[in-house]
Design a protein around this motif. Structure first.
Motif, mmCIF file in Angstrom:
data_model
loop_
_atom_site.group_PDB
_atom_site.id
_atom_site.type_symbol
_atom_site.label_atom_id
_atom_site.label_comp_id
_atom_site.label_asym_id
_atom_site.label_seq_id
_atom_site.Cartn_x
_atom_site.Cartn_y
_atom_site.Cartn_z
ATOM 1 N N ARG A 76 0.830 -1.214 0.000
ATOM 2 C CA ARG A 76 0.000 0.000 0.000
ATOM 3 C C ARG A 76 0.858 1.254 0.000
ATOM 4 N NH1 ARG A 76 -2.702 -2.742 4.134
ATOM 5 N NH2 ARG A 76 -2.043 -1.176 5.665
ATOM 6 N N ARG A 77 1.949 1.254 0.721
ATOM 7 C CA ARG A 77 2.769 2.455 0.824
ATOM 8 C C ARG A 77 3.557 2.738 -0.435
ATOM 9 N NH1 ARG A 77 4.543 1.588 7.130
ATOM 10 N NH2 ARG A 77 2.406 1.699 7.929
ATOM 11 N N GLU A 78 3.751 1.717 -1.269
ATOM 12 C CA GLU A 78 4.418 1.954 -2.546
ATOM 13 C C GLU A 78 3.583 2.828 -3.456
ATOM 14 O OE1 GLU A 78 5.271 -1.916 -4.023
ATOM 15 O OE2 GLU A 78 7.051 -2.200 -2.774
ATOM 16 N N THR A 79 2.267 2.853 -3.232
ATOM 17 C CA THR A 79 1.379 3.677 -4.050
ATOM 18 C C THR A 79 0.848 4.877 -3.266
ATOM 19 O OG1 THR A 79 -0.541 2.305 -3.433
ATOM 20 C CG2 THR A 79 0.672 1.680 -5.417
ATOM 21 N N TYR A 80 1.414 5.144 -2.079
ATOM 22 C CA TYR A 80 0.946 6.257 -1.252
ATOM 23 C C TYR A 80 1.278 7.576 -1.934
ATOM 24 C CZ TYR A 80 -0.218 8.708 3.084
ATOM 25 O OH TYR A 80 -0.806 9.514 4.029
ATOM 26 N N VAL A 81 0.352 8.517 -1.898
ATOM 27 C CA VAL A 81 0.542 9.808 -2.570
ATOM 28 C C VAL A 81 1.303 10.757 -1.649
ATOM 29 C CG1 VAL A 81 -0.604 11.807 -3.598
ATOM 30 C CG2 VAL A 81 -1.584 9.513 -3.879
ATOM 31 N N GLY A 82 2.467 11.208 -2.100
ATOM 32 C CA GLY A 82 3.251 12.169 -1.339
ATOM 33 C C GLY A 82 4.037 11.542 -0.207
ATOM 34 N N ALA A 83 4.528 12.390 0.696
ATOM 35 C CA ALA A 83 5.335 11.929 1.829
ATOM 36 C C ALA A 83 4.471 11.127 2.801
ATOM 37 C CB ALA A 83 5.956 13.120 2.543
ATOM 38 N N TRP A 84 5.064 10.071 3.382
ATOM 39 C CA TRP A 84 4.365 9.251 4.379
ATOM 40 C C TRP A 84 4.880 9.590 5.760
ATOM 41 C CZ3 TRP A 84 5.864 5.994 8.268
ATOM 42 C CH2 TRP A 84 4.858 5.208 8.849
ATOM 43 N N LEU A 85 3.942 9.830 6.685
ATOM 44 C CA LEU A 85 4.261 10.004 8.099
ATOM 45 C C LEU A 85 3.365 9.080 8.909
ATOM 46 C CD1 LEU A 85 4.492 13.912 8.359
ATOM 47 C CD2 LEU A 85 6.400 12.286 8.370
ATOM 48 N N PRO A 86 3.796 8.673 10.092
ATOM 49 C CA PRO A 86 2.952 7.807 10.924
ATOM 50 C C PRO A 86 1.751 8.570 11.479
ATOM 51 C CG PRO A 86 4.909 8.462 12.125
ATOM 52 C CD PRO A 86 5.101 8.946 10.722
ATOM 53 N N GLU A 87 0.732 7.821 11.911
ATOM 54 C CA GLU A 87 -0.380 8.449 12.608
ATOM 55 C C GLU A 87 0.138 8.996 13.933
ATOM 56 O OE1 GLU A 87 -3.727 5.877 13.037
ATOM 57 O OE2 GLU A 87 -3.750 5.305 10.915
ATOM 58 N N PRO A 88 -0.186 10.237 14.252
ATOM 59 C CA PRO A 88 0.409 10.859 15.445
ATOM 60 C C PRO A 88 -0.160 10.351 16.755
ATOM 61 C CG PRO A 88 -1.178 12.349 14.417
ATOM 62 C CD PRO A 88 -1.046 11.168 13.493
ATOM 63 N N LEU A 89 0.742 10.186 17.733
ATOM 64 C CA LEU A 89 0.357 9.930 19.115
ATOM 65 C C LEU A 89 0.429 11.264 19.850
ATOM 66 C CD1 LEU A 89 2.273 6.651 20.055
ATOM 67 C CD2 LEU A 89 -0.192 6.922 19.768
ATOM 68 N N LYS A 215 -5.319 13.363 -0.061
ATOM 69 C CA LYS A 215 -6.675 13.730 0.347
ATOM 70 C C LYS A 215 -6.756 15.129 0.945
ATOM 71 C CE LYS A 215 -7.934 8.915 1.212
ATOM 72 N NZ LYS A 215 -8.509 7.951 2.175
ATOM 73 N N ALA A 216 -5.612 15.670 1.356
ATOM 74 C CA ALA A 216 -5.578 17.007 1.944
ATOM 75 C C ALA A 216 -4.509 17.826 1.241
ATOM 76 C CB ALA A 216 -5.296 16.924 3.441
ATOM 77 N N VAL A 287 -1.803 15.955 7.767
ATOM 78 C CA VAL A 287 -3.102 16.532 7.407
ATOM 79 C C VAL A 287 -4.022 15.513 6.739
ATOM 80 C CG1 VAL A 287 -2.305 18.906 7.247
ATOM 81 C CG2 VAL A 287 -2.093 17.427 5.260
ATOM 82 N N ASN A 288 -3.510 14.308 6.477
ATOM 83 C CA ASN A 288 -4.329 13.241 5.914
ATOM 84 C C ASN A 288 -5.467 12.924 6.891
ATOM 85 O OD1 ASN A 288 -5.465 10.841 5.014
ATOM 86 N ND2 ASN A 288 -3.515 9.882 4.505
ATOM 87 N N PRO A 289 -6.722 13.155 6.507
ATOM 88 C CA PRO A 289 -7.821 12.955 7.456
ATOM 89 C C PRO A 289 -7.906 11.532 8.002
ATOM 90 C CG PRO A 289 -8.651 13.186 5.208
ATOM 91 C CD PRO A 289 -7.211 13.578 5.183
ATOM 92 N N ASP A 290 -7.485 10.551 7.210
ATOM 93 C CA ASP A 290 -7.542 9.159 7.677
ATOM 94 C C ASP A 290 -6.632 8.918 8.869
ATOM 95 O OD1 ASP A 290 -9.304 8.678 5.632
ATOM 96 O OD2 ASP A 290 -7.810 7.797 4.290
ATOM 97 N N GLY A 302 -8.883 21.521 5.240
ATOM 98 C CA GLY A 302 -7.687 21.214 4.474
ATOM 99 C C GLY A 302 -7.878 20.216 3.358
ATOM 100 N N LEU A 303 -9.104 19.724 3.150
ATOM 101 C CA LEU A 303 -9.323 18.690 2.148
ATOM 102 C C LEU A 303 -9.205 19.244 0.739
ATOM 103 C CD1 LEU A 303 -12.320 16.689 3.643
ATOM 104 C CD2 LEU A 303 -9.870 16.323 3.951
ATOM 105 N N ARG A 304 -8.683 18.430 -0.155
ATOM 106 C CA ARG A 304 -8.604 18.823 -1.558
ATOM 107 C C ARG A 304 -9.975 18.689 -2.199
ATOM 108 N NH1 ARG A 304 -4.382 15.005 -4.165
ATOM 109 N NH2 ARG A 304 -5.052 16.098 -6.035
ATOM 110 N N PRO A 305 -10.365 19.649 -3.049
ATOM 111 C CA PRO A 305 -11.631 19.511 -3.782
ATOM 112 C C PRO A 305 -11.609 18.255 -4.637
ATOM 113 C CG PRO A 305 -10.761 21.746 -3.958
ATOM 114 C CD PRO A 305 -9.682 20.913 -3.333
ATOM 115 N N ARG A 306 -12.747 17.584 -4.731
ATOM 116 C CA ARG A 306 -12.811 16.334 -5.486
ATOM 117 C C ARG A 306 -12.410 16.528 -6.949
ATOM 118 N NH1 ARG A 306 -15.402 12.122 -3.054
ATOM 119 N NH2 ARG A 306 -16.497 12.578 -1.114
ATOM 120 N N SER A 307 -12.692 17.697 -7.514
ATOM 121 C CA SER A 307 -12.387 17.934 -8.924
ATOM 122 C C SER A 307 -10.945 18.342 -9.153
ATOM 123 C CB SER A 307 -13.299 19.031 -9.481
ATOM 124 O OG SER A 307 -13.101 20.234 -8.746
ATOM 125 N N ASP A 308 -10.216 18.590 -8.058
ATOM 126 C CA ASP A 308 -8.831 19.053 -8.174
ATOM 127 C C ASP A 308 -7.896 17.871 -8.017
ATOM 128 O OD1 ASP A 308 -6.435 20.302 -8.169
ATOM 129 O OD2 ASP A 308 -6.831 21.613 -6.464
#
Length: 328
Positions: A76-89, A215-216, A287-290, A302-308
């Motif tokens: 999944r992370r090979e196709t992740y869009v942009g920089a990957w960071l862990p979910e914050p604690l 997504k953001a 900023v990834n809402p997930d 901070g979400l990106r418009p669906r059409s953008d």
């Protein structure tokens, strides 16, 4: 599972969560892995399996479930869009770390977890169990199902890869207090648009990283250099002053940072600062809402418009709030 088993198992949850989170970088996945390990214990008991060491049984189960999980996560992370960071604690800015969730959260910084991404699943498990949790090689060998000699070799290679060229922060209480005070000044300078003060607090090689997951809104090309980053931060504070976004100081994965909320109190982003030798070396913004849903209701600011389909150059949102903080 007997009531005594349940009580003992509950006591191990912080440790088990820490191991699973260190393996996955995901709060949700870590919680699922711990729950699966608990269910496995129940099934083993019902099948008549003798569990003489409950801690060892659960730790082994969580470690091996984490190794298996990383196989699919890597794809999944090979196709992740942009920089990957862990979910914050996230924990309050003052007081102890989030012991109810991860007893060694201070050792699981975002920078450290990002470096672990370069390791294969078994390498990651061996390195983390030895380096973070202090397990001896005989224990590590049992947990990952490898020989002790093999684990020694794996750890040596992994340690060289992870620590190559990466300065290790001083996590003494005094240094942590200094870092927290610097973070307060940093956010105050950004809120006041004080470019010169911001530049003085930024390391020459400072980096700004935003994880939007497609997504953001994040920067397509992050700025480089202290002046460009200082100007961007000041501009972001001006923008979010108009939108009513505020930042509450917090400890994020054991480092100074904050959680950003919109005017309705919904989570916009989480920021973590890496501070070494009195300078900010990195600012990481999730900023990834997930990756924010475990913190509460997520804002749509901070979400990106669906059409953008482009990544807009708006960057990670920043702001701050009283008490003990600064309104942008």
């Amino acid at each position: 599972m007997t009531s005594s088993d349940e009580t003992a198992a509950a006591g191990y949850r912080p440790l088990l969560f820490s191991i699973a989170y260190g393996m996955t970088g995901s709060v949700g996945d870590a919680e699922d892995i711990v729950q699966d390990a608990m269910l496995g214990l129940v099934k083993a008991r019902r099948a008549g399996t003798a569990v003489t060491n409950l801690k060892a049984y659960l730790t082994t189960a969580v470690t091996r479930l984490g190794i298996n999980h990383l196989g699919s996560a890597r794809v999944r992370r090979e196709t992740y869009v942009g920089a990957w960071l862990p979910e914050p604690l996230v924990a309050p800015a003052a007081g102890p770390g989030p012991a109810e969730h991860a007893e060694l959260a201070d050792s699981l910084s975002m920078a450290f977890l990002v470096m672990l991404e370069a390791l294969a699943p078994v390498e990651r498990a061996v390195f983390m169990l030895r380096e973070v949790f202090g397990y001896g090689y005989p224990e590590v060998a049992v947990l990952v199902g490898r020989s002790e000699a093999n684990c020694r070799q794996i750890f040596a290679r992994a340690r060289q890869r992870v620590h190559a060229g990466s300065p290790q922060p001083d996590d003494s209480p005094a240094r942590q207090a200094e870092a927290a005070a610097l973070a307060d000044r940093f956010f105050a300078a950004a809120a006041g648009g004080d470019i010169d003060t911001l530049m003085a607090m930024l390391a020459p090689d400072v980096v700004l990283i935003g994880d939007g997951g497609g997504k953001a809104q994040t920067l397509a090309t992050p700025p480089t250099g202290r002046l460009a980053i200082a100007r961007l931060l000041a501009g972001l504070f001006r923008r979010f002053r108009r939108l009513g976004v505020t930042l509450r100081p917090a400890r994020v994965n054991g480092r100074p940072g904050g959680v950003l909320h919109d005017a309705a109190g919904r989570v916009v982003a989480v920021m973590s600062l890496d501070i070494t030798d009195g300078r900010v070396r990195a600012a990481r913004s999730v900023v990834n809402p997930d990756k924010l849903r475990h913190l509460g209701q997520v804002s749509d600011l901070g979400l990106r418009p669906r059409s953008d389909h482009r990544v807009r150059p708006n960057g990670p949102p920043l702001a701050q709030e009283a008490p003990g903080a600064h309104r942008p």
